[in-house]
Design a protein around this motif. Structure first.
Motif: not given
Length: 157
Positions: A7-8, A13, A122, A125, A128
């Motif tokens: 996940c970024y 992202a 993600c 998050a 996501g």
């Protein structure tokens, strides 16, 4: 979390997604420049414009710090997975509509795979949801291409 589930930050992202859409657009543009068949060029052009639209939405999200959801994309879009049975080939001047659709199916499948990995990584998050939305949009495009292929080139029709 394995190496495929990363996940970024929101900005990172979205920047990755913008790059993905830009690469998709460039692939379609290169294909358009190779083919001479009018129908094939139209299929590729429509998909190139979709990539530009996605890129614009993502750039807007980057400016605003978020991306509005699309209520019409709440359900996962099923596809026929034609990419597994249709071989991807480079397009050339003599490529027709069939080859253009197959080429586009493979490009869209690559985007579906990319967004699926990031959406899974993600999950939970805030970004996501963004990648889940992008996954559903790309799945919708893939399904439309598969439906087009089925309508015109599957033997039972």
């Amino acid at each position: 979390m394995n190496e495929n589930e990363v996940c970024y930050t929101f900005d990172a992202a979205v920047e990755m997604a913008i790059q993905m859409e830009e690469e998709g657009f460039r692939n379609y543009l290169a294909a358009i420049r190779k083919v001479t068949n009018k129908g094939a060029r139209e299929i590729l052009s429509e998909n190139a414009l979709d990539e530009l639209n996605h890129k614009h939405q993502l750039e807007k999200a980057l400016l605003e710090g978020n991306m509005a959801g699309d209520a019409s994309l709440e359900q996962t879009i099923p596809t026929m997975h034609l990419d597994y049975i249709l071989k991807k080939e480079e397009l050339g001047p003599n490529s027709g509509v069939r080859e253009a659709i197959i080429y586009a199916i493979h490009l869209e499948k690559g985007a579906v795979d990319f967004y699926g990995k990031v959406a899974n990584g993600c999950s939970g998050a805030p970004m996501g949801k963004l990648f889940a939305q992008l996954l559903k949009e790309e799945s919708r495009h893939l399904q439309a291409l598969e439906d087009l292929y089925e309508k015109h080139f599957m033997t039972e029709n």
